[in-house]
Design an enzyme around this catalytic site. Sequence first.
Site, PDB file in Angstrom:
ATOM      1  N   CYS A  22       0.844  -1.198   0.000  1.00 34.72           N
ATOM      2  CA  CYS A  22       0.000   0.000   0.000  1.00 34.72           C
ATOM      3  C   CYS A  22       0.878   1.246   0.000  1.00 34.72           C
ATOM      4  O   CYS A  22       1.910   1.248   0.663  1.00 34.72           O
ATOM      5  CB  CYS A  22      -0.898   0.009   1.232  1.00 34.72           C
ATOM      6  SG  CYS A  22      -2.337  -1.025   1.051  1.00 34.72           S
ATOM      7  N   PRO A  23       0.463   2.237  -0.712  1.00 35.10           N
ATOM      8  CA  PRO A  23      -0.802   2.403  -1.439  1.00 35.10           C
ATOM      9  C   PRO A  23      -0.715   2.033  -2.913  1.00 35.10           C
ATOM     10  O   PRO A  23      -1.646   2.276  -3.670  1.00 35.10           O
ATOM     11  CB  PRO A  23      -1.064   3.912  -1.301  1.00 35.10           C
ATOM     12  CG  PRO A  23       0.306   4.511  -1.404  1.00 35.10           C
ATOM     13  CD  PRO A  23       1.215   3.518  -0.673  1.00 35.10           C
TER      14      PRO A  23
END
Length: 83
Positions: A22-23
């Site tokens: 992430c992200p």
Amino acid sequence: MAVTFEKKGENSYLLDVTGYVCPHPQLYTKKALQKMKENDILEIIFDNPSSGESISAMCDRNGDEILEKNHDNGVFNFTIKKT
């Protein structure tokens, strides 16, 4: 480790973001969906568990429909219909 975004067939695409955290999987998913037309199908392959929550939330916000969610041996596979 490279992101793969390719056309699989008529109105069908594959995004492989395996190895990214992430992200990045969510961002690549967002970019891929922006390039697609309404009712196109995107299959996403990723291996970061928290990305599933982020991608699901993004689809809810944008109105895209998650048709299928699979998880096998640490690899996630989502199928999304762009709306």
